[in-house]
Design a protein around this motif. Structure first.
Motif, mmCIF file in Angstrom:
data_model
loop_
_atom_site.group_PDB
_atom_site.id
_atom_site.type_symbol
_atom_site.label_atom_id
_atom_site.label_comp_id
_atom_site.label_asym_id
_atom_site.label_seq_id
_atom_site.Cartn_x
_atom_site.Cartn_y
_atom_site.Cartn_z
ATOM 1 N N ALA A 148 -25.110 3.013 28.667
ATOM 2 C CA ALA A 148 -23.927 2.128 28.971
ATOM 3 C C ALA A 148 -22.733 2.157 27.683
ATOM 4 N N ARG A 149 -21.531 1.696 28.596
ATOM 5 C CA ARG A 149 -20.384 1.419 27.523
ATOM 6 C C ARG A 149 -20.364 0.089 26.992
ATOM 7 N N GLY A 150 -19.738 -0.165 26.385
ATOM 8 C CA GLY A 150 -19.613 -1.390 25.377
ATOM 9 C C GLY A 150 -18.998 -2.715 26.250
ATOM 10 N N ASP A 151 -18.486 -2.339 27.431
ATOM 11 C CA ASP A 151 -17.836 -3.330 28.112
ATOM 12 C C ASP A 151 -18.808 -3.730 29.458
ATOM 13 N N GLN A 152 -19.404 -2.720 30.048
ATOM 14 C CA GLN A 152 -20.015 -2.961 31.312
ATOM 15 C C GLN A 152 -21.235 -1.801 31.434
ATOM 16 N N CYS A 153 -22.150 -2.193 32.117
ATOM 17 C CA CYS A 153 -23.252 -1.396 32.494
ATOM 18 C C CYS A 153 -22.957 -1.009 33.890
ATOM 19 N N ASP A 154 -22.879 0.382 34.187
ATOM 20 C CA ASP A 154 -22.612 0.850 35.673
ATOM 21 C C ASP A 154 -23.890 0.903 36.384
ATOM 22 N N ASN A 155 -24.998 0.593 35.589
ATOM 23 C CA ASN A 155 -26.324 0.699 36.319
ATOM 24 C C ASN A 155 -26.762 -0.729 36.764
ATOM 25 N N CYS A 156 -26.569 -1.709 36.143
ATOM 26 C CA CYS A 156 -27.024 -3.192 36.552
ATOM 27 C C CYS A 156 -25.783 -3.971 36.876
ATOM 28 N N SER A 157 -24.748 -3.709 36.502
ATOM 29 C CA SER A 157 -23.375 -4.185 36.764
ATOM 30 C C SER A 157 -23.101 -5.236 35.721
ATOM 31 N N ALA A 158 -24.087 -5.478 34.652
ATOM 32 C CA ALA A 158 -23.700 -6.604 33.513
ATOM 33 C C ALA A 158 -22.618 -6.336 32.742
ATOM 34 N N ILE A 159 -21.709 -7.508 32.522
ATOM 35 C CA ILE A 159 -20.568 -7.442 31.571
ATOM 36 C C ILE A 159 -21.267 -7.591 30.147
ATOM 37 N N LEU A 160 -20.846 -6.523 29.373
ATOM 38 C CA LEU A 160 -21.686 -6.596 28.238
ATOM 39 C C LEU A 160 -20.627 -6.824 26.888
ATOM 40 N N ASP A 161 -21.332 -7.405 25.878
ATOM 41 C CA ASP A 161 -20.663 -7.267 24.603
ATOM 42 C C ASP A 161 -21.196 -6.090 23.689
ATOM 43 N N PRO A 162 -20.183 -5.491 23.104
ATOM 44 C CA PRO A 162 -20.774 -4.161 22.423
ATOM 45 C C PRO A 162 -21.567 -4.388 21.473
ATOM 46 N N LEU A 163 -21.458 -5.569 20.879
ATOM 47 C CA LEU A 163 -22.316 -5.572 19.673
ATOM 48 C C LEU A 163 -23.906 -5.818 20.363
ATOM 49 N N ASN A 164 -24.001 -5.910 21.611
ATOM 50 C CA ASN A 164 -25.290 -6.483 22.003
ATOM 51 C C ASN A 164 -25.752 -5.055 22.534
ATOM 52 N N LEU A 165 -25.243 -3.855 22.503
ATOM 53 C CA LEU A 165 -25.896 -2.543 22.764
ATOM 54 C C LEU A 165 -27.018 -1.963 21.850
ATOM 55 N N LEU A 166 -27.918 -1.494 22.261
ATOM 56 C CA LEU A 166 -28.871 -0.851 21.474
ATOM 57 C C LEU A 166 -28.428 0.507 21.123
ATOM 58 N N GLU A 167 -28.771 0.990 19.972
ATOM 59 C CA GLU A 167 -28.735 2.422 19.631
ATOM 60 C C GLU A 167 -26.929 2.643 19.754
ATOM 61 N N LYS A 168 -26.138 1.660 19.071
ATOM 62 C CA LYS A 168 -24.784 1.892 19.342
ATOM 63 C C LYS A 168 -24.080 2.966 18.233
ATOM 64 N N ARG A 169 -23.329 3.924 19.333
ATOM 65 C CA ARG A 169 -22.620 5.056 18.794
ATOM 66 C C ARG A 169 -21.168 5.063 18.953
#
Length: 546
Positions: A148-169
């Motif tokens: 997923a990108r830091g703003d949104q997951c195209d797979n589950c449509s969740a609006i995200l906070d980039p800090l909550n991503l796992l394995e950030k790059r």
């Protein structure tokens, strides 16, 4: 009554593909239909030239953001024009009028107490020496485990906070970012929770939104609408007009959705009209986009409008599911896509519009395959529609020297035609474009059966009056097809009007019969089915394996 139609703003960082057109085409169908009805229509959109995707493309190609945005904006304009999109204003988010209007809206939200500052932690790349915009952070979605990108997951449509991503790059250098403190302005979305719940409940009750929009928005609201940062440390975009934050930019998802309003402001100024005549409590608005854009139109934009005390909340949300390609998900990174510039160079615009409407992903994902596209063209457009028009008019040209018989129209067909305008119009207004077009083609197939049953080639020899009535009725059908198909297939509809020498375009029974035909030409050419394999092989050979 004002009809405002907003098509989603494509990012000017790469060519359009058929998935974009499938999502956006309903906007043009609506605009053309409502204009035919004589309604006041304002159809706006533009290229999204701010934000992260363009910065990424510019960095990859070692060029400027402006150069990338200019190139693709011009390409978008050309593509939309060739496909018959009838925007009243197609603009861009880096236009001066958009920057000024968004800054004014931002200041209004501040004055009304909806913005506040907050110190937060943000991803920072020590390699590239910059805070990372949401889309510059990539990783694993904490909700579903997909990339997923830091703003949104195209797979589950969740609006995200980039800090909550796992394995950030970091998207630029692929290194892991660190977390640093910075200060941003936040929009108090949580203040509008109750209003949004009531707003969505009414839309659901009145069945004005697509089911996917209702379902996703209900889920977001059930989770609670969080306050979100509306400024970012971005390299390009609209500067924040507030002391202490002038080195930051207004976040793209607040300024891009505002484009519907800023484009309307610009259009009204260009035409000497009052904005309040278009954006008021009586306005019927349609928002056209793919399902990945649902929350921006069903939660974020309504909340902003509520914050501005603007009564023109979204009336209809037309949010398509995804278009797949040969049973696989479209992927621009893998070049698994059919690009619009290529498509419009090789194929008839009405063929593209027909296929993407009659196979639209309205309620579930739909597939584009070269086999189905070419057989659809040859079978429906050429074999049913084009064939009926051509054989009728050619017969009149041959048997009556192009003079259309002036005879009474078959009454049963007249009544059917009048009912068709009503049923198709209702379906269009409710966002059921696939079913609307299917009804018109059912009518076309019935017209072909009528021609075959009446056998005018025998009638003109054995009972010329019966033959004249048949041909008058068939010409009546064709004249009405030029109106019924105008929202869907404008190019072939225009060809018919030229051949019949008809000038009016309305959404009601066409009773004025043409008298003399001119320059009868086929509406469509046959596509060699050998192209199915050629196109598929080209698609496979161009695919990039990552």
């Amino acid at each position: 009554m004002a009809i405002v139609i907003g098509g989603a703003w494509p990012y000017a960082n790469g060519s359009l593909h058929l998935g974009h057109i499938a999502a956006l085409l309903p906007g043009d169908i609506l605009a053309r239909y409502y204009r035919q009805k004589g309604e006041h229509v304002l159809y706006v959109s533009g290229s999204d030239c701010n934000g992260t995707p363009i910065s990424i493309r510019a960095s990859q190609e070692n060029t400027t953001v402006a150069a990338i945005a200019d190139h693709y904006h011009r390409e978008f304009e050309e593509s939309f024009t060739k496909l018959g999109f009838s925007y009243d204003l197609y603009t861009r988010t880096d236009a001066r009028h958009h920057h000024q209007a968004v800054q004014q809206l931002f200041l209004q939200l501040l004055e009304k107490g909806h913005l506040y500052s907050k110190k937060v932690e943000q991803a920072y790349c020590e390699t590239d020496k910059q805070f990372l915009p949401d889309r510059f952070v990539e990783g694993i979605c904490p909700n579903c485990g997909a990339k997923a990108r830091g703003d949104q997951c195209d797979n589950c449509s969740a609006i995200l906070d980039p800090l909550n991503l796992l394995e950030k790059r970091c998207k630029i250098c692929s290194n892991e970012p660190v977390i640093k403190e910075t200060e941003h302005l936040y929009f108090a979305f949580s203040k509008f929770q109750k209003e949004l719940e009531q707003f969505v409940a009414q839309a659901k009750q009145e069945k004005r939104w697509r089911d996917n929009a209702i379902a996703l928005t209900t889920r977001y609201l059930a989770e609670g609408v969080p306050d979100r940062a509306v400024t970012r440390d971005l390299p390009n975009g609209i500067a924040v007009p507030i002391d202490g934050f002038r080195d930051k930019k207004i976040y793209v998802w607040i300024e891009a959705v505002a484009g519907y309003l800023t484009a309307s402001i610009e259009w009204a100024q260009q035409h000497g009209e009052e904005l309040k005549d278009w954006w008021n409590e009586e306005t019927i608005s349609y928002y056209i986009h793919g399902k990945d854009n649902i929350p921006f139109h069903s939660v974020i934009w309504p909340a902003i409008l509520m914050g501005l005390n603007n009564p023109s909340l979204p009336t209809h949300i037309i949010s398509n599911e995804y278009l797949t390609l040969e049973k696989r998900k479209l992927s621009t990174s893998q070049n698994w896509a059919v690009w619009v510039p290529y498509m419009i160079e090789k194929y008839d615009a009405d063929s593209i519009r027909y296929f993407l409407t009659v196979n639209a992903p309205e309620n579930r994902d739909a597939d584009f395959s070269w086999r189905e596209f070419i057989y659809s063209h040859n079978g429906e457009l050429l074999g049913a529609y084009g064939n009926f028009v051509n054989r009728t008019l050619k017969f009149i040209e041959k048997s009556f020297e192009g003079i259309v018989p002036n005879r009474k129209i078959d009454e049963a067909i007249r009544q059917q035609t009048v009912r068709l305008y009503e049923s198709v119009g209702t379906l269009i207004e409710k966002g059921h474009f696939k079913e609307a077009l299917e009804q018109v083609f059912y009518y076309i197939r019935g017209a072909n059966r009528y021609f075959d049953e009446q056998q005018p080639w025998l009638q003109v020899k054995e009972n010329v009056e019966a033959g004249k009535q048949t041909l008058a009725t068939c010409t009546y059908i064709i004249a009405n097809l030029a109106q019924l198909l105008q929202p869907f297939l404008p190019f072939s509809a225009e060809k018919i009007r030229t051949m019949l020498q008809l000038e009016t375009i309305e959404w009601q029974e066409q009773i004025a019969q043409p008298t003399h035909l001119q320059a009868i030409t086929p509406l469509f050419d046959r596509i060699d089915i050998a192209q199915i394999e050629e196109e598929y092989n080209t698609l496979i050979s161009n695919k990039v394996d990552l």
